[in-house]
Design a protein around this motif. Sequence first.
Motif, PDB file in Angstrom:
ATOM      1  N   ILE A 179       7.188 -13.939   4.372  1.00 35.96           N
ATOM      2  CA  ILE A 179       6.756 -14.544   3.110  1.00 35.96           C
ATOM      3  C   ILE A 179       7.096 -13.629   1.938  1.00 35.96           C
ATOM      4  CG2 ILE A 179       4.760 -15.398   1.798  1.00 35.96           C
ATOM      5  CD1 ILE A 179       3.417 -15.930   4.540  1.00 35.96           C
ATOM      6  N   LEU A 180       6.789 -12.337   2.111  1.00 38.63           N
ATOM      7  CA  LEU A 180       7.043 -11.375   1.033  1.00 38.63           C
ATOM      8  C   LEU A 180       8.520 -11.343   0.668  1.00 38.63           C
ATOM      9  CD1 LEU A 180       4.768  -8.504   2.363  1.00 38.63           C
ATOM     10  CD2 LEU A 180       4.361  -9.825   0.294  1.00 38.63           C
ATOM     11  N   GLU A 181       9.379 -11.412   1.685  1.00 34.10           N
ATOM     12  CA  GLU A 181      10.826 -11.389   1.431  1.00 34.10           C
ATOM     13  C   GLU A 181      11.257 -12.645   0.699  1.00 34.10           C
ATOM     14  OE1 GLU A 181      13.034 -10.439   5.090  1.00 34.10           O
ATOM     15  OE2 GLU A 181      11.792  -8.619   5.110  1.00 34.10           O
ATOM     16  N   LYS A 182      10.750 -13.781   1.177  1.00 31.34           N
ATOM     17  CA  LYS A 182      11.131 -15.050   0.572  1.00 31.34           C
ATOM     18  C   LYS A 182      10.724 -15.103  -0.900  1.00 31.34           C
ATOM     19  CE  LYS A 182       9.861 -19.316   2.217  1.00 31.34           C
ATOM     20  NZ  LYS A 182       9.297 -20.029   3.360  1.00 31.34           N
ATOM     21  N   LYS A 183       9.545 -14.525  -1.195  1.00 34.91           N
ATOM     22  CA  LYS A 183       9.036 -14.594  -2.560  1.00 34.91           C
ATOM     23  C   LYS A 183       9.441 -13.398  -3.407  1.00 34.91           C
ATOM     24  CE  LYS A 183       5.486 -17.790  -1.463  1.00 34.91           C
ATOM     25  NZ  LYS A 183       4.662 -18.738  -2.154  1.00 34.91           N
ATOM     26  N   GLY A 184      10.122 -12.436  -2.799  1.00 30.20           N
ATOM     27  CA  GLY A 184      10.541 -11.263  -3.551  1.00 30.20           C
ATOM     28  C   GLY A 184       9.369 -10.432  -4.053  1.00 30.20           C
ATOM     29  N   ILE A 185       8.427 -10.156  -3.149  1.00 32.06           N
ATOM     30  CA  ILE A 185       7.234  -9.411  -3.557  1.00 32.06           C
ATOM     31  C   ILE A 185       7.179  -8.068  -2.833  1.00 32.06           C
ATOM     32  CG2 ILE A 185       4.700  -9.398  -3.423  1.00 32.06           C
ATOM     33  CD1 ILE A 185       4.784 -12.436  -3.710  1.00 32.06           C
ATOM     34  N   LEU A 186       6.796  -7.017  -3.587  1.00 33.84           N
ATOM     35  CA  LEU A 186       6.567  -5.693  -3.016  1.00 33.84           C
ATOM     36  C   LEU A 186       5.069  -5.404  -3.053  1.00 33.84           C
ATOM     37  CD1 LEU A 186       9.341  -3.686  -4.965  1.00 33.84           C
ATOM     38  CD2 LEU A 186       9.589  -4.980  -2.829  1.00 33.84           C
ATOM     39  N   TYR A 187       4.648  -4.436  -2.240  1.00 34.81           N
ATOM     40  CA  TYR A 187       3.216  -4.101  -2.206  1.00 34.81           C
ATOM     41  C   TYR A 187       3.048  -2.599  -2.269  1.00 34.81           C
ATOM     42  CZ  TYR A 187       4.878  -3.650   2.576  1.00 34.81           C
ATOM     43  OH  TYR A 187       5.626  -3.326   3.670  1.00 34.81           O
ATOM     44  N   ARG A 188       1.852  -2.197  -2.644  1.00 38.06           N
ATOM     45  CA  ARG A 188       1.551  -0.763  -2.717  1.00 38.06           C
ATOM     46  C   ARG A 188       0.410  -0.395  -1.767  1.00 38.06           C
ATOM     47  NH1 ARG A 188      -0.584   2.626  -5.980  1.00 38.06           N
ATOM     48  NH2 ARG A 188      -1.705   1.133  -7.266  1.00 38.06           N
ATOM     49  N   THR A 189      -0.366  -1.405  -1.329  1.00 35.51           N
ATOM     50  CA  THR A 189      -1.513  -1.124  -0.468  1.00 35.51           C
ATOM     51  C   THR A 189      -1.486  -1.994   0.790  1.00 35.51           C
ATOM     52  OG1 THR A 189      -2.814  -0.596  -2.432  1.00 35.51           O
ATOM     53  CG2 THR A 189      -4.048  -1.017  -0.418  1.00 35.51           C
ATOM     54  N   ILE A 190      -1.795  -1.369   1.920  1.00 37.51           N
ATOM     55  CA  ILE A 190      -1.851  -2.086   3.199  1.00 37.51           C
ATOM     56  C   ILE A 190      -3.263  -1.931   3.767  1.00 37.51           C
ATOM     57  CG2 ILE A 190      -0.948  -2.194   5.548  1.00 37.51           C
ATOM     58  CD1 ILE A 190       1.610  -0.899   4.530  1.00 37.51           C
TER      59      ILE A 190
END
Length: 365
Positions: free
Chosen positions: A280-291
């Motif tokens: 999903i993150l790839e499809k939407k082009g989203i990065l994250y900083r916290t897991i």
Amino acid sequence: MDRIIFHVDLDCFFAAVEILDHPEYKGFPVITGADPKKGKGRGVVTTCSYEAREFGLHSGMPISKAYHLCPHGIYVKSNFGRIREISSQVMKILDKYSPVFQQVGSDEAYLDMSEIAIDMNHANEIAKKIKDEVQSEVGITCSIGVAFTKSLAKIGSDCNKPNGITIINPDNYKTILSPLKITRIPGIGKKSKIYYEKHGFQLIGDFLKIPKHKMIAKFGDRGRWIYNLINGLEERKVHDSSYFYHRKSISKERTFYEDTDDYQEILSKITDLNDKIHDILEKKGILYRTISLKIRFKGYETYLRSKSFTSAIRNKQKALEVVLDLYQEFFKKKKKIRLIGLKFSNLKETVKTNQKKILDYVKNV
DNA sequence: TCTGGGGTCCTAGGACCC
DNA sequence: TCTGGGGTCCTAGGACCC
């Protein structure tokens, strides 16, 4: 000048969609949610028809309990594709009625009608028209609350369910609100109910008797918030924000069919959740900083552990390493696990995604 | 009766900085 | 020797909503 706000709420939406697709279910108790497995199933009721409510069923109830109360009910798994389809048909209709339109979830929306309705009578006429159009075009019913703030409109849509309209204006709000339980205030749930009841407040009318300064002295900021909400002093706007909405987190969690301490099973579930979220993150082009990792043990004891990076990334392998590292603490406990969840937050959209959003927006204007 | 899954927002303590 | 005050970030937990 008072505002005129509509809150439109689709009546037991998930069950209504099933009945729409299976007319033979009409008039019977229809329950959507987890598989009851003859009373041994895990999970809860999502929605149920009014016939099912007669047996005491309601959303959020454990499905096993529902099965005991209503064993002959029609239990179905929701068809999320159809839910999305029907929802967007309805939202398209609502969107026509006001330029200021805010969808909430799949089955609710606010419309700011201040610039469109001349007065409350006119608003009532428009509400009827909306209800008729949704019923004739889509085939399901909705309830509408008309009021001068968002929260009062929301309380209103719940007053005449199903298929009703409730008008709340500065002249009648006290009469309508007074006999209602305090849990009808959106934001007061199970815990707050217990807390306020201890202080002698059961009905909204009990709060309405208290002047502002005493509400603040007694309950602080919460008191101020309740006072403003039930007296129609709330200023929250209907925000027409669908295009530039930024989601704050993305998560996936799964309850095991049976509690487990099998490391291979847990590892494969973690890997699976991580893969799906990264898709999903790839499809939407989203990065994250916290897991974050969520663990719920047998008996419902729940823990959350998280780790933040200094800059935003998107790296499936690295994420898995971090999650497994966070998991070490729990591995030692040697307890059976009920649920595993992963959450990614502090999200950043890539420049490319933002450009695409703006282009889509311009195309639609 | 035994508690889903996807979210948001709030609080509160501790670390760290000036 | 016994220590301010303000701001921000991180983490954990919890209430609540649909």
